[in-house]
Design a protein around this motif. Structure first.
Motif, PDB file in Angstrom:
ATOM      1  N   ILE A 451       0.850  -1.198   0.000  1.00 58.90           N
ATOM      2  CA  ILE A 451       0.000   0.000   0.000  1.00 58.90           C
ATOM      3  C   ILE A 451       0.882   1.244   0.000  1.00 58.90           C
ATOM      4  O   ILE A 451       0.662   2.180  -0.772  1.00 58.90           O
ATOM      5  N   LEU A 452       1.893   1.246   0.839  1.00 59.17           N
ATOM      6  CA  LEU A 452       2.785   2.405   0.887  1.00 59.17           C
ATOM      7  C   LEU A 452       3.433   2.653  -0.471  1.00 59.17           C
ATOM      8  O   LEU A 452       3.493   3.773  -0.951  1.00 59.17           O
ATOM      9  N   ALA A 457       3.769   5.768  -5.433  1.00 62.17           N
ATOM     10  CA  ALA A 457       3.726   5.789  -6.895  1.00 62.17           C
ATOM     11  C   ALA A 457       2.488   6.504  -7.426  1.00 62.17           C
ATOM     12  O   ALA A 457       2.378   6.745  -8.626  1.00 62.17           O
ATOM     13  N   GLU A 458       1.584   6.814  -6.532  1.00 67.37           N
ATOM     14  CA  GLU A 458       0.335   7.485  -6.898  1.00 67.37           C
ATOM     15  C   GLU A 458      -0.384   6.785  -8.042  1.00 67.37           C
ATOM     16  O   GLU A 458      -0.723   7.377  -9.060  1.00 67.37           O
ATOM     17  N   VAL A 459      -0.557   5.497  -7.876  1.00 62.50           N
ATOM     18  CA  VAL A 459      -1.307   4.724  -8.860  1.00 62.50           C
ATOM     19  C   VAL A 459      -2.482   4.055  -8.170  1.00 62.50           C
ATOM     20  O   VAL A 459      -2.574   4.063  -6.945  1.00 62.50           O
ATOM     21  N   ARG A 460      -3.361   3.484  -8.982  1.00 61.41           N
ATOM     22  CA  ARG A 460      -4.496   2.772  -8.420  1.00 61.41           C
ATOM     23  C   ARG A 460      -4.396   1.283  -8.725  1.00 61.41           C
ATOM     24  O   ARG A 460      -5.388   0.578  -8.802  1.00 61.41           O
ATOM     25  N   VAL A 461      -3.167   0.856  -8.877  1.00 59.66           N
ATOM     26  CA  VAL A 461      -2.928  -0.565  -9.145  1.00 59.66           C
ATOM     27  C   VAL A 461      -2.247  -1.161  -7.924  1.00 59.66           C
ATOM     28  O   VAL A 461      -1.238  -0.640  -7.446  1.00 59.66           O
ATOM     29  N   PHE A 462      -2.834  -2.253  -7.413  1.00 58.26           N
ATOM     30  CA  PHE A 462      -2.269  -2.895  -6.230  1.00 58.26           C
ATOM     31  C   PHE A 462      -1.769  -4.268  -6.651  1.00 58.26           C
ATOM     32  O   PHE A 462      -2.546  -5.154  -6.986  1.00 58.26           O
ATOM     33  N   SER A 463      -0.459  -4.399  -6.635  1.00 61.61           N
ATOM     34  CA  SER A 463       0.090  -5.660  -7.131  1.00 61.61           C
ATOM     35  C   SER A 463       0.961  -6.306  -6.058  1.00 61.61           C
ATOM     36  O   SER A 463       1.943  -5.738  -5.602  1.00 61.61           O
ATOM     37  N   ILE A 464       0.577  -7.471  -5.637  1.00 55.51           N
ATOM     38  CA  ILE A 464       1.315  -8.144  -4.570  1.00 55.51           C
ATOM     39  C   ILE A 464       1.392  -9.634  -4.887  1.00 55.51           C
ATOM     40  O   ILE A 464       0.940 -10.480  -4.133  1.00 55.51           O
ATOM     41  N   SER A 465       1.958  -9.939  -6.032  1.00 55.54           N
ATOM     42  CA  SER A 465       2.014 -11.354  -6.397  1.00 55.54           C
ATOM     43  C   SER A 465       3.260 -12.019  -5.823  1.00 55.54           C
ATOM     44  O   SER A 465       4.272 -11.364  -5.551  1.00 55.54           O
ATOM     45  N   ILE A 484      -6.195  -5.137  -9.193  1.00 53.30           N
ATOM     46  CA  ILE A 484      -5.483  -5.821  -8.108  1.00 53.30           C
ATOM     47  C   ILE A 484      -4.897  -7.122  -8.611  1.00 53.30           C
ATOM     48  O   ILE A 484      -5.552  -7.871  -9.342  1.00 53.30           O
ATOM     49  N   ASN A 485      -3.656  -7.327  -8.262  1.00 54.56           N
ATOM     50  CA  ASN A 485      -2.984  -8.559  -8.669  1.00 54.56           C
ATOM     51  C   ASN A 485      -2.533  -9.333  -7.435  1.00 54.56           C
ATOM     52  O   ASN A 485      -1.614  -8.932  -6.741  1.00 54.56           O
TER      53      ASN A 485
END
Lengths: 583, 692
Positions: A451-452, A457-465, A484-485
């Motif tokens: 999240i941090l 990065a000021e994006v709306r993509v959350f990627s935690i693969s 979301i990934n």
């Protein structure tokens, strides 16, 4: 000549003891019956007092008799002079002492003592305090006594600093004592409160006569005293790092910067004519006086939580009547008032925009540091140093490892990410019984870090693969995420909280162990779900997806459900909006 | 004086009432053997005795007297055919030597100190005790009287006469006769030290002792009232001064035996409250328990962790430890990288061994220490209230309860040897009565050197007893009982020091009793006085800010461990026991008693639990005996009734104002419970449950 000594045989002794016991039992039963019949007849005389005393002194856990005694004493109060009542109660106290000798953990005796003490015309609290101290010196974990003592301290107004010295003493003799540590944690904020304004001195004890109730004051302790406490508790965990009481206290010292309750985000979407509001913690929006004002006019709206399972939720949504804000060329101004607190948050939906939001980001709030307090970095740094020192000596101590992780997170969650992961690995090995707990905790920290990073990065993509996630949390922080990934983790479900991702368009969750999709519920913008290689086994598991109106692409390859007979036609029936189905 | 004879037949005759003999006596009596227990002294417990201050002065005087060459009576007329006499040694002075006394306090109110003559002094107790002994032997059918704390208090009070060797320096200088320190002549020749007049400081220092008059000090310190010699004499009964200084390991063989045999009901104990060490001229507390380590201000947190870790890891034998077998413990410790502080504590105060002790022994000692920790308190040690002299007496009492017969000031002159079987068939007592017996246990002092097999040269202990006016490490509590370990300095032996507070009932209020013990190198004074001077304020160290020594005594005592267990020139049924050894615990004496017992009665249990008084029946011919026996515990015992002083009930009672009573570990109650660590609360709970 000389009388030779002989010892009675075991059988003789047994026989004597048996007879003795029988005799005792007979007397006991007779007295009990006498007591009961007297009570039935409503007799409250001295004799009854005497008989019940006999019984209770051999069996202080006879609740009915204590009740009867209280009835008698209350009766006597009405017929005797105050002096006499005092005498009776004083005698009652010394009788209770003898009962406590029989069983120092008798609920009945302690409760009765409490009752007597509060009714005594002229109570002698010093004596009661003395009794407690003696009991605690025999067994410093007698919680009955601790309870009673708290009452005595409150009634007699013992100065807080004296009480703190009392805990010093108990901890000095045996620091494996939660009761003492906990008591300390209630006393310190009274004695050394964190100064609300920097000008007021923090170590001035409050007036002893009326100790302020802890609820009113802050739970924080001033820094000077905190440093002393750190030293004390370090002595304890260096002496015995396996004793958890000190570690728990330490965590209390480090933690507890409480977040202000507030509205953290207001999101408005023109298409769905919907407003979503995120709070700093779970609330019940239906009952907390939430008021939505649109362009200066209060709106009658119905707030609902993102999932019917939640009565309390950090995210609430409401729909405008159709046509209220769907006029693209117009600008709208929203205000959400939280009348209870009171606080509010504004949000403007500009001309031509299809959505808008107003919020404090997690980075603005230093959100994920708040679980540890906002001490000066240098203090935390030196705490981390001493824990590292201990960890060198005790590389396998779980409490130490865990505390190091917490300190690292408080200091610099992203900078220490690598070390944190390594420590979690060790923790899972040395404390395998709790490896699932550590996995969940680690997941939580990874999500926080992601999240941090996303915020920076000021994006709306959350990627935690591929991060070994076992659980999902902080989903309220993902209200604005569109993509979301979660692929290649160990997730087993998308929990109801997942429904907080109100802006989600694409969900990638392939290569997990997902069986349950409960949280993919009424996600208005969701178009694509990739669930390849999971464990979805039946069509009913896919039922929640039917609530997502825009769902078009669904990848279910590698799930048991694809083996179901007629799966394609059934899915078409269940999810008519899906046009692109991979099985 | 009645001269009724003793019964003429016993199973076991025991001479000497030291610890080993007394334990053996109790063990024999307990399993039904007829025991005659004699001591030629006027007091119980031999070299294990405790004396009031005044009785100690008498004892000192006795030691300093020339041993009177006793005429050996010829009992050969009592011989029958095939019998031979073995004469026993009749002097008991050989075990004590180099007695030196110093008084560093003023003798205020001189008039009050009566100057009784020596004759009176030595004669009186003799008569008295003989009477008692007679009485004891008389009471047939009745319980023999339990041992009396000695000497009878009445005497001491009426005659608090200081021996003339004593204080005021001016006086002793004016004394005509110089060698008051009374070494047996032969010994003093062998000693390099010249016979000294008292006090030695007068000789060793150019200054005359008057220049350091205690009264002057007194004036310079008006805030602290100095205790005068007369005061000590007046308060003499408050003292119980042990000849030996030992402590009881909480899980040592003596405590185990006291519990097992129920003898513990006759005594009360205090915890040693702290362990101190003396190094680099400073007294420091040794953190040994968990709470000590936690509270310690001198250790860093890292040291705390290292110490706790070492102590925990010690508990079990590891491969790593075995690798050090045969190598010095010091080497093992230094390889653990503990740092100087911890190494010192572990070596000198916890293991209490020397730098050369092999690792396996050092570890065993450390483990023993740790096992004992926490059983009764924060240190591994107990000390009997009223002094160590209580312990042998407790065992004597147990022996008496089970029919043993006691006589003090009564000895055996010779053994009757059956030349045929080479066994001792009888003894002839000091009055010429022939008493037949199957076995004889002798304190080694009864046997001439020519028949004994012991180490050469004979080993001795150096002892010092100090009465001081303050604790060596004062704290809020004035009731500390401390063990102070002093590591060896300049090739000398390590010194063990025990500081007793008035709470142990061994010294009067405002004073502390300090015992120092070490294996002898020279005389006790040579071995120990330098340490005394460096730790306390004495006329030789007038500027010291530690406690002042008011009075002190130095002497050497034979080291009981010097006597071999086997191989003496004695009949096979005559068993030798020895006096106190140099160790801190009582293992040596208990082991001796047990091995003698097992040699004689291999099939019997050693000291099985004594039954409760109400479970004892008497099938003797006298009907009234039962009543007498039940209160055996009480007769003639100054400490009052022993077993029940601290009953569990009282401890909860807040009504009791005295906070200190809680400290007392009354073994009568506490030791009987098998779960050592149960909190009193739990214990009471259990009792409550069992009663329902």
């Amino acid at each position: 000549m000389h009388g030779r000594v002989k010892v009675k045989s075991t059988a003789q002794q047994e026989e004597e003891k048996r007879k003795e016991r029988e005799k005792k039992l007979k007397i006991y039963v007779a007295a009990r019956d006498a007591c009961f019949s007297k009570r039935k007849e409503g007799i409250f005389d001295d004799e009854a007092l005497q008989i019940s005393q006999q019984l209770l002194s051999s069996n202080p856990d006879f609740a009915t008799l204590w009740n009867y005694r209280r009835e008698i004493l209350m009766h006597l109060e009405t017929v005797k002079e105050e002096d006499e009542v005092q005498k009776i109660y004083v005698a009652e106290l010394s009788f209770l002492e003898s009962c406590l000798k029989v069983n120092p953990k008798s609920y009945g005796s302690w409760h009765h003592r409490w009752w007597v003490s509060t009714r005594l015309p002229k109570p002698d609290w010093a004596r009661e305090l003395n009794l407690c101290d003696r009991c605690l010196s025999l067994d410093d974990r007698n919680f009955h006594c601790w309870d009673y003592r708290r009452m005595v301290v409150m009634m007699s107004g013992v100065p807080v600093d004296q009480e703190l010295a009392f805990t010093d003493r108990l901890i000095g003799s045996n620091f494996s004592n939660y009761s003492s540590w906990h008591y300390r944690s209630t006393l310190l904020p009274l004695l050394h409160p964190e100064s609300p304004e920097p000008t007021s001195p923090c170590h001035k004890p409050p007036q002893s006569s009326t100790p302020p109730s802890p609820q009113i004051l802050s739970h924080r302790v001033c820094e000077e005293q905190l440093l002393k406490e750190y030293e004390l508790v370090q002595n304890a965990f260096f002496t015995d790092p396996n004793d958890q009481s000190a570690w728990f206290y330490y965590r209390w010292l480090l933690g507890r910067a409480e977040r202000e309750e507030m509205i953290s985000c207001v999101y408005v979407c023109r298409d769905e004519e919907r407003v979503a509001v995120a709070f700093s913690g779970p609330v019940n929006a239906q009952a907390c006086g939430l008021l939505l004002v649109l362009d200066g006019l209060p709106q009658r709206v119905e707030w609902r939580s993102v999932h019917p399972r939640f009565k309390h939720s950090p995210v609430w949504i409401c729909d405008f009547p159709p046509g209220t804000i769907s006029d693209i060329p117009n600008e709208h101004n929203l205000t959400v008032h939280w009348t209870e607190k009171p606080t509010h948050r504004d949000c403007a939906l500009y001309t031509g925009r299809s959505e808008s939001w107003c919020r404090d980001s997690a980075t603005d709030q230093e959100l994920f540091r708040s679980e540890l307090s906002v001490e000066k970095t240098s203090v935390l740094q030196s705490e981390l140093q001493s824990c590292n020192q201990l960890q060198e000596l005790e590389p396998l101590n779980k409490w130490c490892l865990l505390t190091i992780i917490l300190l690292m997170r408080a200091l610099d969650p992203l900078g220490y990410e690598k070390e944190t992961l390594a420590h979690f690995q060790t923790l899972k090995e040395v404390d395998s019984m709790r490896s699932a707990y550590y996995s969940d905790l680690c997941s939580k920290f990874m999500i926080e870090n992601t999240i941090l990073k996303m915020e920076y990065a000021e994006v709306r993509v959350f990627s935690i693969s591929d991060k070994n996630l076992t659980t999902l949390c902080h989903l309220d922080q993902l209200l604005l995420v569109t993509h979301i990934n979660l692929s290649s983790n160990q997730l087993q479900r998308l929990p109801p909280q997942f429904a907080m991702l109100q802006c989600l368009e694409v969900l990638e969750a392939d290569n997990n162990s997902i069986e349950n999709l409960e949280g993919v519920y009424h996600l208005p913008k969701l178009e694509e779900i990739i669930l390849k290689n999971n464990k979805i086994s039946s069509l009913s598991d896919l039922q929640p997806l039917a609530s997502c109106p825009k769902l078009k692409r669904l990848d279910l390859r590698g799930n048991p459900v694809t083996q179901t007979a007629d799966v394609e036609s059934k899915l078409a029936e269940l999810l008519p909006s899906v046009t692109d189905l991979l099985l | 004086m009645a001269t009724e004879e003793l019964p003429s037949e016993f199973d076991v005759v025991i001479l000497g009432t030291g610890l080993a003999e007394s334990v053996a006596a109790a063990a024999f009596s307990r399993v039904g053997q007829k025991v005659l227990h004699l001591d030629r002294r006027s007091y119980y417990a031999a070299n294990w005795a405790s004396f009031t201050f005044n009785a100690l002065l008498t004892w000192i005087q006795q030691q300093q007297e020339e041993p009177q060459p006793q005429e050996v009576q010829d009992w050969s007329s009592l011989l029958e055919e095939g019998e031979e006499l073995i004469y026993l040694s009749q002097s008991n002075s050989a075990s004590i030597r180099n007695v030196q006394v110093f008084c560093f306090t003023s003798e205020e109110d001189e008039e009050e100190a009566p100057d009784t003559t020596e004759e009176e002094d030595s004669a009186d107790p003799q008569v008295e005790t003989e009477e008692e002994a007679e009485e004891a032997s008389h009471k047939e059918g009745e319980e023999p009287e339990p041992p009396q704390p000695l000497p009878p208090p009445a005497q001491n009070q009426s005659e608090p006469e200081p021996p003339q060797t004593l204080p005021p320096p001016s006086q002793s200088q004016s004394e005509p006769e110089p060698p008051q320190t009374l070494l047996p002549p032969a010994q003093s020749q062998s000693e390099p030290e010249p016979p000294q007049t008292l006090p030695p400081p007068a000789q060793s220092e150019p200054e005359p002792p008057q220049t350091l008059p205690p009264p002057a000090q007194n004036q310079s310190e008006p805030d602290k009232k100095k205790i005068s010699y007369a005061h000590l004499v007046r308060e003499g009964r408050r003292f119980n001064i042990d000849l030996v200084s030992k402590l009881m390991f909480s899980r040592g063989s003596l405590v185990d035996l006291l519990i097992k045999s129920n003898v513990s009901r006759y005594a009360e104990f205090k915890n040693v409250t702290r362990i101190l060490t003396y190094r680099q001229g400073r007294v420091e507390q040794v953190p040994c328990s968990r709470s000590d380590v936690f509270a310690s201000r001198q250790l860093s947190v890292v040291e705390k962790r290292k110490l706790m870790r070492f102590l925990t890891s010690c508990a079990e034998e590891t491969e790593e430890q075995r690798a050090y077998n045969g190598r010095p413990y010091l080497e093992f410790l230094s390889d653990q990288k503990l740092g100087d502080n911890l190494q010192h504590f572990l070596l000198h105060s916890i293991a209490m061994v020397t730098e050369a002790t092999p690792t396996e022994q050092g570890l065993a000692a450390t483990r023993h220490f740790l096992r004992c920790l926490g059983r009764y308190g924060n240190t591994p040690f107990l000390f009997p209230v009223y002094g160590l002299g209580e312990i042998p007496q407790c065992f004597c009492r147990m022996c008496a309860v089970f029919g043993g017969i006691y006589c003090l000031r009564h000895s055996v002159s010779c053994l009757l040897l059956d030349t045929h079987s080479n066994r001792c068939k009888a003894v002839i007592d000091s009055r010429g009565q022939r008493i037949s017996c199957s076995h004889v246990v002798l304190e080694e002092g009864f046997v001439g050197a020519e028949r004994k097999r012991s180490s050469t040269p004979p080993r001795f202990l150096s002892r010092a007893v100090l009465i001081t006016d303050g604790s060596i490490l004062p704290t809020d509590s004035e009731q500390q009982v401390s063990l102070v370990t002093v590591p060896p300095a300049a090739g000398g032996p390590a010194v063990k020091m025990v500081e007793l507070s008035p709470s142990t009932m061994t010294c009067s209020a405002g004073t502390y009793l300090v015992h120092l013990t070490c294996p002898s190198v020279g005389s006790a004074h040579q071995d120990l006085s330098p340490l005394v001077t460096s730790m306390f304020r004495t006329p030789e160290s007038p500027d010291h800010d530690g406690p002042s020594v008011l009075w002190c005594l130095f002497f050497n005592m034979a080291d009981g461990s010097g006597v071999e267990a086997e191989g003496h020139d004695l009949p096979e049924n005559v068993h030798l026991s020895s006096g106190p050894d140099a160790e801190l615990g009582h293992e040596h004496a208990v082991r001796q008693a047990e091995s003698i017992f097992q040699k004689i009665l291999p099939e019997e249990e050693f000291c099985p639990p004594a039954p409760n008084p109400e479970d004892i029946i008497y099938d003797g011919d006298t009907g009234d005996t039962e009543g007498d026996t039940v209160n055996t515990g009480d007769t003639g015992d100054t400490d009052g009734d022993t077993g029940d002083t601290v009953n569990t009930g009282d401890t909860v009672n807040t009504g009791d104002t005295d906070g200190d009573t809680g400290d007392t570990v009354n073994t009568g109650d506490t030791m009987n419970t098998d779960g050592d660590k149960t909190s009193p609360g739990e214990e009471e709970e259990r009792q409550a449950v069992s009663e329902e």
